[in-house]
Design an enzyme around this catalytic site. Structure first.
Site, PDB file in Angstrom:
ATOM      1  N   PHE A 271       0.863  -1.185   0.000  1.00  0.00           N
ATOM      2  CA  PHE A 271       0.000   0.000   0.000  1.00  0.00           C
ATOM      3  C   PHE A 271       0.893   1.226   0.000  1.00  0.00           C
ATOM      4  O   PHE A 271       1.666   1.442   0.936  1.00  0.00           O
ATOM      5  CB  PHE A 271      -0.938   0.059   1.209  1.00  0.00           C
ATOM      6  CG  PHE A 271      -1.829   1.285   1.157  1.00  0.00           C
ATOM      7  CD1 PHE A 271      -3.037   1.256   0.480  1.00  0.00           C
ATOM      8  CD2 PHE A 271      -1.422   2.494   1.728  1.00  0.00           C
ATOM      9  CE1 PHE A 271      -3.835   2.398   0.383  1.00  0.00           C
ATOM     10  CE2 PHE A 271      -2.222   3.632   1.637  1.00  0.00           C
ATOM     11  CZ  PHE A 271      -3.423   3.584   0.964  1.00  0.00           C
TER      12      PHE A 271
ATOM     13  N   LYS B  57       2.484  11.264   7.243  1.00  0.00           N
ATOM     14  CA  LYS B  57       1.636  11.004   8.411  1.00  0.00           C
ATOM     15  C   LYS B  57       2.141  11.709   9.684  1.00  0.00           C
ATOM     16  O   LYS B  57       1.863  12.885   9.850  1.00  0.00           O
ATOM     17  CB  LYS B  57       1.440   9.507   8.578  1.00  0.00           C
ATOM     18  CG  LYS B  57       0.546   8.981   7.432  1.00  0.00           C
ATOM     19  CD  LYS B  57       0.119   7.533   7.545  1.00  0.00           C
ATOM     20  CE  LYS B  57      -0.927   7.229   6.477  1.00  0.00           C
ATOM     21  NZ  LYS B  57      -0.702   6.027   5.714  1.00  0.00           N
TER      22      LYS B  57
ATOM     23  N   ASP C 297       9.291   2.928   1.909  1.00  0.00           N
ATOM     24  CA  ASP C 297       8.135   3.778   2.187  1.00  0.00           C
ATOM     25  C   ASP C 297       7.837   3.650   3.681  1.00  0.00           C
ATOM     26  O   ASP C 297       7.283   2.656   4.129  1.00  0.00           O
ATOM     27  CB  ASP C 297       6.940   3.336   1.334  1.00  0.00           C
ATOM     28  CG  ASP C 297       5.705   4.205   1.588  1.00  0.00           C
ATOM     29  OD1 ASP C 297       5.746   5.054   2.503  1.00  0.00           O
ATOM     30  OD2 ASP C 297       4.701   4.013   0.870  1.00  0.00           O
TER      31      ASP C 297
HETATM   32  C1  PLP Z   1      -0.878   6.051   4.239  1.00  0.00           C
HETATM   33  C2  PLP Z   1       0.242   5.605   3.405  1.00  0.00           C
HETATM   34  C3  PLP Z   1       0.575   6.264   2.207  1.00  0.00           C
HETATM   35  C4  PLP Z   1      -0.259   7.361   1.637  1.00  0.00           C
HETATM   36  O1  PLP Z   1      -0.335   8.491   2.445  1.00  0.00           O
HETATM   37  P1  PLP Z   1      -1.479   9.585   2.171  1.00  0.00           P
HETATM   38  O2  PLP Z   1      -1.077  10.730   3.072  1.00  0.00           O
HETATM   39  O3  PLP Z   1      -2.776   8.961   2.555  1.00  0.00           O
HETATM   40  O4  PLP Z   1      -1.409   9.925   0.732  1.00  0.00           O
HETATM   41  C5  PLP Z   1       1.692   5.848   1.540  1.00  0.00           C
HETATM   42  N1  PLP Z   1       2.433   4.826   1.983  1.00  0.00           N
HETATM   43  C6  PLP Z   1       2.141   4.161   3.116  1.00  0.00           C
HETATM   44  C7  PLP Z   1       3.028   3.052   3.560  1.00  0.00           C
HETATM   45  C8  PLP Z   1       1.026   4.509   3.848  1.00  0.00           C
HETATM   46  O5  PLP Z   1       0.696   3.813   4.942  1.00  0.00           O
END
Ligand code: PLP
Length: 406
Positions: free
Chosen positions: A140, A254, A225
């Site tokens: 994700f 985040k 990520d």
């Molecule tokens: C939440 C998330 C994203 C996307 O972040 P948004 O601020 O919702 O665009 C990307 N990578 C990971 C691993 C995430 O958990």
């Protein structure tokens, strides 16, 4: 206005792209949230790590207020007086050289993809428009069309094609499979070091350092990520630090926004960041003065409140408390730090039912993939709040299993 009326209105005028639990929140502080009727809840979800510092942390609120007395948005057409310091502090916190600040996590991932591709053409002599990025099954990385194009969640993809080419999939946690997928077009390996939305999937020990060695051997880039996993969630500042597997680039987001506003970044080695030239990438709001002020304070808090160590310590308490429940509905609990996926036996408990039972008992959590309950409280949660939440989980599991049996 009563809760049901608010929910109905949202349903009538909003898009139905989420299925929220039936609770309407109106205020919060630390690890506690309150609904419109004043009922108190313990937040065991922290907005997917966006509220890792808890709600309305006084220092983050003060940093935002102070900034709003001074300067708002000016765009990157001009310099503003705290962006350089923010980039330096964030790069140093990540153990890397330079930052490109964006807003959402998905934008940070898009930035990483652009960086990897341009680096492939400029530095790895890969023929134009042929670069490939190796990604993991079950990933994700956000919601843009390119990113959902390399997701394998049918619900995230259906009806949104055609998708961008240039991605190869391998099983998560299998370094050998990643190495076998490397070919002359490969520019990078891009993975979450622990898969969050996939259900808090922790790869075998050594996976991340194996990926580092593979990337070195083949002269390709390693990109993690850490949008959800970073900033202490797993008991270290970043997951790769558990294995000393420093990437060439990392995406963060985040928690970086302190729960106050969206702040994300791609942070990388200088040589990788140098692919960006004026006009090649950007964002109107990226790196704005308010984002920089809040981001700087978030990093300072990570250090001064030693939140990674706190996450490690309380994570052990959390895991022990879950195991002590000895619930037949729990197949397994896995995770690191204050980030646990509780795998439920679908015959005894559905994730959604457990979340509803928790809600009635004053605990907020959300399932992922129907059978996994994800627990990820703010890192500032008190041990007593954590134990209260797990007590409620025990009762919620019993109630759900009894309802299924009866
Ligand atoms: C939440 C998330 C994203 C996307 O972040 P948004 O601020 O919702 O665009 C990307 N990578 C990971 C691993 C995430 O958990």
């Amino acid at each position: 206005m009563d809760g049901q009326h608010i929910i109905d209105r949202e349903r009538l005028f909003g898009a139905q792209n989420y299925a929220p639990l039936p609770v309407v929140l109106s205020h919060g502080r630390g690890a506690q949230l309150f609904d419109v009727a004043g009922k108190r809840y313990i937040d065991m979800m922290s907005a997917y790590s966006a509220a890792s510092f808890g709600h309305l942390h006084p220092r983050l609120v003060k940093a935002a207020r102070d900034q709003l007395e001074r300067l708002d948005i000016v765009s990157r057409a001009f310099h503003s007086d705290n962006l350089g310091a923010f980039c330096q502090e964030l790069a140093e916190f990540c153990g890397l050289d330079a930052c490109l600040v964006m807003n959402t996590g998905a934008e940070a991932v898009e930035t990483a993809i652009k960086a990897a591709r341009r680096y492939a053409y400029d530095e790895l002599a890969i023929p134009p428009d042929t670069a490939e990025i190796i990604v993991a099954h079950g990933n994700f990385h956000g919601r843009t069309t390119t990113i959902v194009g390399f997701s394998d969640d049918p619900n995230a993809r259906r009806g949104f094609g055609p998708f961008a080419p240039g991605f190869a999939h391998v099983p998560f946690g299998d370094a050998g499979a990643a190495e076998r997928a490397v070919n002359p077009s490969t520019a990078a390996i891009l993975v979450e070091p622990i898969q969050g939305e996939g259900g808090v999937i922790v790869p075998p020990r050594g996976y991340l350092s194996d990926l580092r060695r593979i990337c070195d051997r083949h002269g390709i880039l390693l990109i993690f990520d850490e949008v959800q996993s970073g900033f202490g969630r797993t008991g270290r500042d970043f997951v790769w630090m558990h294995e000393d597997a420093r990437p060439d680039g990392v995406t963060v987001g985040k928690a970086l926004g302190g729960g106050i506003l969206p702040v994300s970044a791609f942070v990388a080695r200088r040589a990788l960041m140098n692919v960006f030239t004026p006009g090649s990438h950007g964002s109107t709001f990226g790196g704005n003065p308010l984002a920089a002020a809040v981001g700087r304070e978030a990093i300072a808090l990570m250090r001064e409140e030693e939140l990674s160590a706190r996450s490690a310590r309380l994570g052990a308490v959390l895991m022990e408390a879950i195991e002590a429940l000895r619930s037949p509905a729990v197949i397994a609990a896995r995770g690191r730090g204050l980030w646990v996926g509780v795998e439920l036996d679908p015959a005894l408990a559905r994730g959604k039912d457990v979340c509803l039972a928790l809600l009635r008992r004053g605990v907020l959590a959300k399932e992922t993939h129907e059978t996994v309950l994800r627990l990820a409280p703010p890192l500032v949660i008190e041990e007593s709040e954590l134990l209260e939440a797990i007590g409620a989980l025990g009762a919620a599991l019993e109630e759900t299993a009894a309802a299924r049996a009866g």
